[in-house]
Design a protein around this motif. Structure first.
Motif, mmCIF file in Angstrom:
data_model
loop_
_atom_site.group_PDB
_atom_site.id
_atom_site.type_symbol
_atom_site.label_atom_id
_atom_site.label_comp_id
_atom_site.label_asym_id
_atom_site.label_seq_id
_atom_site.Cartn_x
_atom_site.Cartn_y
_atom_site.Cartn_z
ATOM 1 N N TRP A 48 -28.218 7.081 105.118
ATOM 2 C CA TRP A 48 -27.992 5.735 104.117
ATOM 3 C C TRP A 48 -28.021 6.216 102.567
ATOM 4 C CZ3 TRP A 48 -31.526 5.712 100.053
ATOM 5 C CH2 TRP A 48 -32.587 6.198 100.261
ATOM 6 N N GLN A 49 -28.430 7.508 102.391
ATOM 7 C CA GLN A 49 -28.326 7.892 100.943
ATOM 8 C C GLN A 49 -26.844 7.924 100.505
ATOM 9 O OE1 GLN A 49 -31.874 10.761 100.166
ATOM 10 N NE2 GLN A 49 -31.291 10.784 102.338
ATOM 11 N N PRO A 50 -25.879 8.769 101.183
ATOM 12 C CA PRO A 50 -24.586 8.593 100.795
ATOM 13 C C PRO A 50 -24.014 7.178 100.864
ATOM 14 C CG PRO A 50 -24.565 9.940 102.924
ATOM 15 C CD PRO A 50 -26.045 9.745 102.363
ATOM 16 N N ALA A 51 -24.577 6.470 101.765
ATOM 17 C CA ALA A 51 -23.932 5.156 102.151
ATOM 18 C C ALA A 51 -24.230 4.341 101.030
ATOM 19 C CB ALA A 51 -24.629 4.535 103.393
ATOM 20 N N MET A 52 -25.775 4.533 100.273
ATOM 21 C CA MET A 52 -26.048 3.577 99.036
ATOM 22 C C MET A 52 -25.022 4.041 97.996
ATOM 23 S SD MET A 52 -29.465 3.704 97.193
ATOM 24 C CE MET A 52 -29.269 5.015 96.170
ATOM 25 N N VAL A 53 -24.392 5.044 97.942
ATOM 26 C CA VAL A 53 -23.616 5.844 96.872
ATOM 27 C C VAL A 53 -22.196 5.104 97.092
ATOM 28 C CG1 VAL A 53 -22.345 7.487 95.825
ATOM 29 C CG2 VAL A 53 -24.735 7.715 96.281
ATOM 30 N N GLY A 54 -21.855 4.749 98.149
ATOM 31 C CA GLY A 54 -20.815 4.244 98.454
ATOM 32 C C GLY A 54 -20.818 2.699 98.283
#
Length: 444
Positions: A127-133
């Motif tokens: 979810w952490q890279p997804a949040m950046v996206g």
């Protein structure tokens, strides 16, 4: 169809998803079905136990934090949503769920060519890279750019996991395990050079206080149970609770410091056979490659030094948030789970309370400034995900330098910047996992 499948997978949650992946991994690396299933179930029980105990800590501390805010009449412009909202936010869009297949393919490829030693099974924390996206999507309205911006973030995740694995594994006694939780890893980049600075400051370099030294010097007074009780009571006094509330918070904090290590041991009981089998498998089939299983930072939060420092940092972070010039985030929602952002920094300071508190305070300043800067993008991400947000929203641990770096590069440099950042991350992965050994041999 694919999106529906991925949403169903995400809907399983971390306590189901991670053990299932571990069972599959165990079967792939030739564990017997019985041992693989028992290992996965043991990890699942450990995860449920850890989550339950962290839940006790969170529910106990949240009223104390709210009370401190009210008692001292604190207010700032940006609401702290807490990092607990970030996972559902990130995986509630089609863009966010794309990180799962992207990360799996990239990770397997890099393991195969020897450019990473980390095999990430902690799918939930993608979810952490997804949040950046999703943040990039909110500020640029460019879906493809948002998807691509998740790639350098994940590459940096593997890079940090590889880079700090030896130190983390030794301090927390986690053989064959790497931590892939970026929220925890980010602070190591500051903590390690800070520890070197502290080593060279007269006076400070001689101070070595941790739970072990306290236990040796003061006997039962250094017991984690008593340390937890004293810290919990101290928080209750700051919150101006009545006597019963103070003692109850002390007992709950003592219970957390006592029970959490026992749950972590169950975690490791399940992970150990899979880690050993994975190592044997990769030595045989990947030309002797040394591969570590990438896991959540929950494996480290049961350390008594980590818990003591993290709880002490709650009122300190609240104070910093109020007096810090230019900060607009009132740290409330994220404080009870601050342990995940600070746990690995304590390892970098070798559990030293004084160094950890000073270093974590400095790091908190950087997080609050970046959380303030990131708030417009994060508010847009909440809105894309369907959250009803009035004004600006953020949370303390949203202010991680990888979050700000990937967002800023995508926002201001577009496709070219994301491409360059990805190449830089790949080059660093290549260096630390392949070229560094060659350079060391040449130097000798």
């Amino acid at each position: 169809m694919i999106d529906a499948i991925l949403q169903w997978v995400i809907g399983l949650g971390g306590t189901i998803l991670v053990p299932v992946i571990l069972i599959i991994l165990g079967l792939v690396v030739r564990l017997s079905p019985a041992r693989a299933i028992m290992a996965g179930l043991t990890v699942a029980i450990g995860m449920i136990g850890v989550n339950a105990i962290i839940g006790i800590l969170t529910s106990a501390l949240a009223p104390a934090v709210q009370s401190m805010v009210q008692n001292f009449n604190l207010s700032l412009n940006i609401i702290d949503m807490g990092s607990g909202t970030a996972g559902p936010l990130s995986f509630s869009t089609t863009l966010g769920v794309l990180i799962i297949p992207i990360a799996i393919v990239i990770n397997l490829l890099l393991v195969w060519v020897g450019m990473t030693k980390t095999l990430n099974v902690d799918v939930w924390n993608l979810w952490q890279p997804a949040m950046v996206g999703v943040m990039v999507w909110a500020v640029t309205s460019d879906y493809l750019l948002a998807v691509l911006s998740m790639i350098p973030f994940f590459l940096f995740e593997l890079l940090l996991a590889d880079l700090f694995q030896p130190l983390i594994s030794k301090y927390f006694n986690l053989p064959g395990i790497a931590i892939t939780h970026v929220m925890a890893l980010s602070g190591m980049v500051l903590a390690i050079p800070l520890n070197w600075v502290f080593e060279h400051i007269p006076g400070l370099s001689k101070i070595d206080i941790n739970s072990e030294t306290v236990r040796k010097r003061f006997g039962f007074l250094g017991n984690p149970m008593l340390i937890g009780f004293v810290i919990g009571c101290g928080i209750g006094i700051l919150a101006k609770f009545e006597f019963a509330g103070i003692v109850n918070l002390g007992i709950q904090t003592a219970a957390v410091l006592t029970l959490l290590p026992k749950m972590i041991s169950m975690f490791m009981e399940g992970l150990t056979p899979i880690a050993e089998a994975t190592q044997q498998f990769t030595e045989t089939h990947l030309n002797g490659a040394n591969v570590n299983i990438g896991m959540d930072a929950a494996l480290t939060v049961g350390n008594p030094d980590v818990l003591a420092v993290s709880i002490i940092m709650i009122p300190i972070t609240l104070l910093i948030g109020v007096v810090l010039p230019g900060n607009q985030v009132l740290p409330v929602g994220d404080l009870p789970t601050l342990v995940f952002a600070l746990c690995l920094m304590v390892a970098a300071f070798r559990g030293n309370f004084v160094r950890s508190i000073i270093g974590c305070s400095i790091y908190t300043v950087t997080m609050l400034y970046l959380a303030t800067w990131i708030a417009p993008a994060l508010t847009g991400a909440y809105q894309i995900a369907g959250y009803s947000v009035e004004g600006l929203a953020s949370f303390v641990s949203a202010g991680l330098w990888p979050n700000a770096l990937c967002l800023a590069i995508a926002q201001y440099s577009g496709y070219a910047g994301v491409a360059v950042l990805s190449v830089v991350a790949l080059a660093l992965l290549f260096y630390i996992n392949k070229a560094r050994h060659v350079v060391s041999k040449i130097a000798k």
